[in-house]
Design a protein around this motif. Structure first.
Motif, PDB file in Angstrom:
ATOM      1  N   SER A 171      65.484  51.994  64.105  1.00 11.33           N
ATOM      2  CA  SER A 171      65.239  53.440  64.116  1.00 11.33           C
ATOM      3  C   SER A 171      63.768  53.784  64.351  1.00 11.33           C
ATOM      4  CB  SER A 171      65.696  54.048  62.781  1.00 11.33           C
ATOM      5  OG  SER A 171      64.978  53.466  61.699  1.00 11.33           O
ATOM      6  N   TRP A 172      62.904  52.757  64.357  1.00  8.83           N
ATOM      7  CA  TRP A 172      61.456  53.016  64.536  1.00  8.83           C
ATOM      8  C   TRP A 172      61.100  52.769  65.986  1.00  8.83           C
ATOM      9  CZ3 TRP A 172      56.605  50.206  65.009  1.00  8.83           C
ATOM     10  CH2 TRP A 172      55.499  50.971  64.639  1.00  8.83           C
ATOM     11  N   THR A 173      60.642  53.792  66.672  1.00  9.53           N
ATOM     12  CA  THR A 173      60.457  53.714  68.130  1.00  9.53           C
ATOM     13  C   THR A 173      59.002  53.649  68.562  1.00  9.53           C
ATOM     14  OG1 THR A 173      60.502  56.140  68.281  1.00  9.53           O
ATOM     15  CG2 THR A 173      62.617  54.960  68.523  1.00  9.53           C
ATOM     16  N   ASN A 174      58.119  53.332  67.645  1.00 11.46           N
ATOM     17  CA  ASN A 174      56.685  53.364  67.966  1.00 11.46           C
ATOM     18  C   ASN A 174      56.073  51.974  68.173  1.00 11.46           C
ATOM     19  OD1 ASN A 174      56.473  56.218  67.752  1.00 11.46           O
ATOM     20  ND2 ASN A 174      56.461  56.023  65.508  1.00 11.46           N
ATOM     21  N   GLN A 175      56.896  50.946  68.346  1.00 13.71           N
ATOM     22  CA  GLN A 175      56.370  49.592  68.453  1.00 13.71           C
ATOM     23  C   GLN A 175      55.413  49.425  69.639  1.00 13.71           C
ATOM     24  OE1 GLN A 175      56.462  47.161  66.409  1.00 13.71           O
ATOM     25  NE2 GLN A 175      55.719  45.443  67.653  1.00 13.71           N
ATOM     26  N   ALA A 176      55.787  49.999  70.787  1.00 13.16           N
ATOM     27  CA  ALA A 176      54.941  49.854  71.981  1.00 13.16           C
ATOM     28  C   ALA A 176      53.563  50.463  71.763  1.00 13.16           C
ATOM     29  CB  ALA A 176      55.625  50.494  73.186  1.00 13.16           C
ATOM     30  N   ALA A 177      53.537  51.667  71.188  1.00 13.80           N
ATOM     31  CA  ALA A 177      52.244  52.312  70.913  1.00 13.80           C
ATOM     32  C   ALA A 177      51.455  51.515  69.882  1.00 13.80           C
ATOM     33  CB  ALA A 177      52.481  53.739  70.412  1.00 13.80           C
ATOM     34  N   TYR A 178      52.158  50.971  68.904  1.00 16.35           N
ATOM     35  CA  TYR A 178      51.506  50.179  67.853  1.00 16.35           C
ATOM     36  C   TYR A 178      50.858  48.937  68.449  1.00 16.35           C
ATOM     37  CZ  TYR A 178      50.966  49.276  62.851  1.00 16.35           C
ATOM     38  OH  TYR A 178      50.459  49.122  61.589  1.00 16.35           O
ATOM     39  N   GLU A 179      51.557  48.310  69.396  1.00 19.42           N
ATOM     40  CA  GLU A 179      51.015  47.118  70.044  1.00 19.42           C
ATOM     41  C   GLU A 179      49.786  47.445  70.873  1.00 19.42           C
ATOM     42  OE1 GLU A 179      54.216  45.463  72.242  1.00 19.42           O
ATOM     43  OE2 GLU A 179      55.276  44.704  70.479  1.00 19.42           O
ATOM     44  N   VAL A 180      49.793  48.605  71.523  1.00 22.96           N
ATOM     45  CA  VAL A 180      48.648  49.014  72.327  1.00 22.96           C
ATOM     46  C   VAL A 180      47.421  49.223  71.442  1.00 22.96           C
ATOM     47  CG1 VAL A 180      47.687  50.862  73.745  1.00 22.96           C
ATOM     48  CG2 VAL A 180      50.007  50.016  74.191  1.00 22.96           C
ATOM     49  N   ILE A 181      47.633  49.853  70.283  1.00 20.79           N
ATOM     50  CA  ILE A 181      46.507  50.195  69.409  1.00 20.79           C
ATOM     51  C   ILE A 181      46.022  48.992  68.604  1.00 20.79           C
ATOM     52  CG2 ILE A 181      45.797  51.611  67.444  1.00 20.79           C
ATOM     53  CD1 ILE A 181      47.805  53.720  68.429  1.00 20.79           C
ATOM     54  N   PHE A 182      46.952  48.245  68.029  1.00 20.67           N
ATOM     55  CA  PHE A 182      46.569  47.188  67.106  1.00 20.67           C
ATOM     56  C   PHE A 182      46.765  45.767  67.637  1.00 20.67           C
ATOM     57  CE2 PHE A 182      47.558  50.812  64.295  1.00 20.67           C
ATOM     58  CZ  PHE A 182      46.335  50.897  63.625  1.00 20.67           C
ATOM     59  N   GLY A 183      47.432  45.641  68.771  1.00 20.56           N
ATOM     60  CA  GLY A 183      47.585  44.316  69.349  1.00 20.56           C
ATOM     61  C   GLY A 183      46.239  43.798  69.837  1.00 20.56           C
ATOM     62  N   GLN A 184      45.947  42.528  69.578  1.00 21.58           N
ATOM     63  CA  GLN A 184      44.646  41.977  69.929  1.00 21.58           C
ATOM     64  C   GLN A 184      44.821  40.692  70.722  1.00 21.58           C
ATOM     65  OE1 GLN A 184      41.607  42.082  66.827  1.00 21.58           O
ATOM     66  NE2 GLN A 184      43.095  43.009  65.470  1.00 21.58           N
ATOM     67  N   VAL A 185      43.973  40.542  71.749  1.00 21.54           N
ATOM     68  CA  VAL A 185      43.961  39.337  72.552  1.00 21.54           C
ATOM     69  C   VAL A 185      43.152  38.280  71.800  1.00 21.54           C
ATOM     70  CG1 VAL A 185      43.299  38.322  74.752  1.00 21.54           C
ATOM     71  CG2 VAL A 185      44.112  40.695  74.662  1.00 21.54           C
ATOM     72  N   PRO A 186      43.755  37.111  71.495  1.00 18.49           N
ATOM     73  CA  PRO A 186      43.042  36.094  70.705  1.00 18.49           C
ATOM     74  C   PRO A 186      41.664  35.733  71.263  1.00 18.49           C
ATOM     75  CG  PRO A 186      45.350  35.509  70.923  1.00 18.49           C
ATOM     76  CD  PRO A 186      45.137  36.707  71.796  1.00 18.49           C
ATOM     77  N   ARG A 187      41.560  35.668  72.576  1.00 18.58           N
ATOM     78  CA  ARG A 187      40.267  35.316  73.185  1.00 18.58           C
ATOM     79  C   ARG A 187      39.198  36.339  72.854  1.00 18.58           C
ATOM     80  NH1 ARG A 187      39.092  34.479  79.720  1.00 18.58           N
ATOM     81  NH2 ARG A 187      36.811  34.315  79.529  1.00 18.58           N
ATOM     82  N   ILE A 188      39.571  37.616  72.888  1.00 15.98           N
ATOM     83  CA  ILE A 188      38.596  38.676  72.605  1.00 15.98           C
ATOM     84  C   ILE A 188      38.245  38.693  71.124  1.00 15.98           C
ATOM     85  CG2 ILE A 188      38.241  41.169  72.601  1.00 15.98           C
ATOM     86  CD1 ILE A 188      39.816  41.321  75.173  1.00 15.98           C
ATOM     87  N   VAL A 189      39.230  38.447  70.268  1.00 14.63           N
ATOM     88  CA  VAL A 189      38.961  38.382  68.832  1.00 14.63           C
ATOM     89  C   VAL A 189      37.972  37.261  68.532  1.00 14.63           C
ATOM     90  CG1 VAL A 189      39.958  37.898  66.573  1.00 14.63           C
ATOM     91  CG2 VAL A 189      41.171  39.381  68.180  1.00 14.63           C
ATOM     92  N   LEU A 190      38.209  36.078  69.109  1.00 12.06           N
ATOM     93  CA  LEU A 190      37.306  34.941  68.911  1.00 12.06           C
ATOM     94  C   LEU A 190      35.908  35.273  69.399  1.00 12.06           C
ATOM     95  CD1 LEU A 190      36.737  31.955  68.237  1.00 12.06           C
ATOM     96  CD2 LEU A 190      37.499  31.400  70.564  1.00 12.06           C
ATOM     97  N   ALA A 191      35.816  35.872  70.581  1.00 12.75           N
ATOM     98  CA  ALA A 191      34.516  36.228  71.139  1.00 12.75           C
ATOM     99  C   ALA A 191      33.798  37.242  70.252  1.00 12.75           C
ATOM    100  CB  ALA A 191      34.694  36.797  72.545  1.00 12.75           C
TER     101      ALA A 191
END
Length: 244
Positions: A110-130
């Motif tokens: 019932s929660w339809t905001n996963q895509a937006a959540y991934e855009v905002i809080f999803g992180q690329v491991p390479r960028i996090v490490l850098a």
């Protein structure tokens, strides 16, 4: 209130400072919010002659962590700044870990905001490490230069220390972050990496210069409130030493 000149690790005693915890909290808060709120947005301003100029929105607030880092080293000394840098590093690592776990959790049907959540809080491991490596090295370089220059100048010319330490600290930060995060990445040519690296470095240093009067006010107030002016004479500058 009078201000006493003290030598770090030899004359400071064990009494707690009244405002140190608040300065540390401000440092970590700005660091985390700059990474969460500011890092993902590319904004644009219109400059005379140049026209529209895009920039990462985080640049407006992330340099404040360097300003507070200058304040910490100037008022409380390198050893206490070192503890705050490690606290900030741990906070960023936990934020990255929490973001990864929360984004990876299966969403309820019932929660339809996963895509937006991934855009905002999803992180690329390479960028996090850098980001973590650049922040850690840049902040320690900033604190080291700030502390050394204070001893060399006898505590005079604060502006030369804040600007000089930022030139080095932000330089180290940028030299690590942009190649590590974007070198060879899709859409990033070598020329673009170099241009963005030096542009961001110049903008961050310029921001520090503009904030110099604010730094003077905060440093002066804190020294009077705490009653000390710390000089790092004989300090062990290893970033891995925990002793204050």
């Amino acid at each position: 209130m009078s201000v006493e000149r003290v030598v770090a690790n030899r004359e400071m005693g064990s009494g707690a400072f009244r405002w140190f915890d608040f300065v540390m909290a401000a440092f970590v808060t700005i660091l985390l919010l700059s990474n969460v709120i500011g890092a993902g947005k590319v904004a644009v301003i219109t400059l005379p002659v140049v026209g529209e100029w895009p920039f990462g929105a985080g640049i407006l607030f992330f340099p404040l962590s360097y300003v507070i880092g200058d304040v910490l080293t100037e008022v409380y000394g390198y050893a206490r700044a070192r503890r705050v840098i490690w606290a900030g590093t741990a906070a960023v690592l936990f934020m990255a870990f929490m973001s990864y776990v929360v984004v990876a959790l299966p969403p309820a049907p019932s929660w339809t905001n996963q895509a937006a959540y991934e855009v905002i809080f999803g992180q690329v491991p390479r960028i996090v490490l850098a980001s973590v490596c650049a922040f850690w090295a840049g902040e320690f370089a900033n604190a080291y230069v700030m502390a050394r220059m204070k001893v060399w100048t006898g505590g005079r010319h604060l502006w030369s220390r804040t600007i000089g330490s930022t030139l080095v600290g932000q330089g180290v930060d940028s030299l690590i972050f942009y190649p590590l995060a974007f070198w060879g990445a899709e859409g990033w040519t070598t020329h673009l990496v170099v241009v963005v690296l030096f542009t961001q470095w110049a903008l961050k240093v310029g921001w520090e210069v503009l904030l110099t009067p604010v730094t003077y006010l905060i440093v002066g107030w804190l020294k009077r409130a705490e009653g000390v002016d710390v000089f790092d004479e004989g300090t062990d500058f290893s970033p891995f030493r925990a002793k204050v």
